[in-house]
Design a protein around this motif. Structure first.
Motif, PDB file in Angstrom:
ATOM      1  N   LEU A 212      -5.723   1.576   2.924  1.00 32.42           N
ATOM      2  CA  LEU A 212      -6.630   1.242   4.022  1.00 32.42           C
ATOM      3  C   LEU A 212      -6.572  -0.223   4.455  1.00 32.42           C
ATOM      4  N   SER A 213      -6.237  -1.117   3.529  1.00 35.19           N
ATOM      5  CA  SER A 213      -6.399  -2.552   3.781  1.00 35.19           C
ATOM      6  C   SER A 213      -5.129  -3.172   4.360  1.00 35.19           C
ATOM      7  N   SER A 214      -5.318  -4.004   5.370  1.00 35.62           N
ATOM      8  CA  SER A 214      -4.204  -4.787   5.887  1.00 35.62           C
ATOM      9  C   SER A 214      -4.024  -6.065   5.083  1.00 35.62           C
ATOM     10  N   ARG A 215      -5.098  -6.477   4.387  1.00 31.17           N
ATOM     11  CA  ARG A 215      -5.069  -7.717   3.619  1.00 31.17           C
ATOM     12  C   ARG A 215      -6.032  -7.571   2.448  1.00 31.17           C
ATOM     13  N   LEU A 216      -5.727  -8.250   1.337  1.00 36.76           N
ATOM     14  CA  LEU A 216      -6.568  -8.198   0.149  1.00 36.76           C
ATOM     15  C   LEU A 216      -7.005  -9.594  -0.268  1.00 36.76           C
TER      16      LEU A 216
END
Length: 250
Positions: A212-216
């Motif tokens: 789901l995440s584009s960035r962490l």
């Protein structure tokens, strides 16, 4: 959309957050990960106004909201879910969502309930739309306490959506769910993201986070130890050490 700058917060001398800074762009999904006790839910409590930080600032859509009343923060367009459900167990599923839905209508919440039929009708339409979105419309008249755990997760999400958020904080939405329920929850979050809602996601299920995440952003003991794309973060030695411990040299 959101700028968290150098947030510090201690409880009885124990530093829960130590200089945390991060940003979330419009329409972005940011995953916030870290071991148990790393400060993830505490950070959400600071952003949503439940905790006032010792220092640092939180700005949402260009306005400082540091330590603001949680109701004002919700009204500004920032909503959240909770790891520990905050449902009204004795109310129906519809009534649970009607509470936040009515707060988004013009005028007084109490006067809408007591007298304004148009306000209540608009609030009920919004509540039913949120329930249909999460797949609980056929359980609208069911008492919330009787829902299965996975259905309670969906109801918690519906209540947040009824606030019309521009930014949604999701605190472990897939916790305790079966594999099929986790897949369904991931699909719901993708649909919310496709609506243009920015999302901050705290979740221990790495498969859900990575998809789901584009960035962490990675927290450990209240400190940001890494940030970047999922691929970059999973290859970071500090992140590996935080989750699995530092290897013992031969």
């Amino acid at each position: 959309m959101l700028a968290v700058s150098d947030i510090r917060l201690s409880f009885r001398g124990v530093r829960a957050l130590d200089g945390v800074s991060l940003t979330i762009g419009a329409g972005e999904t940011l995953g916030i990960i870290g071991p148990n006790g790393s400060g993830k839910s505490t950070l959400f409590n600071v952003i949503s106004g439940i905790y006032r930080p010792d220092s640092g600032s939180v700005a949402f859509q260009g306005r400082t909201i540091t330590g603001a009343d949680p109701r004002a923060i919700v009204a500004a367009g920032l909503a959240r879910t909770y790891q520990n459900k905050r449902l009204f167990g004795s109310l129906t599923v519809l009534e649970n969502v009607l509470v936040p839905a009515m707060r988004t209508q013009p005028g007084s919440f109490l006067s809408d309930i007591a007298g304004s039929r148009s306000g209540r009708d608009a609030g009920e339409a919004k509540a039913r739309e949120a329930l249909a979105f999460v797949g609980l419309d056929d359980l609208a008249d069911t008492e919330a306490a009787s829902l299965a755990y996975g259905q309670q997760n969906r109801l918690e999400l519906a209540r947040a959506l009824a606030c019309d958020p521009a930014l949604l904080l999701l605190d472990e939405p897939a916790a305790g769910l079966s594999p099929s329920e986790r897949s369904d929850m991931r699909g719901l979050i993708e649909r919310i993201r496709d609506r243009g809602v920015a999302i901050a996601l705290v979740e221990h299920d790495m498969r859900v986070v990575m998809q789901l995440s584009s960035r962490l952003v990675v927290l450990d003991h209240g400190v940001v130890i890494a940030g970047g794309t999922p691929a970059e973060v999973t290859e970071n030695p500090e992140v590996v050490a935080a989750y699995f411990g530092t290897p013992i040299d031969d």
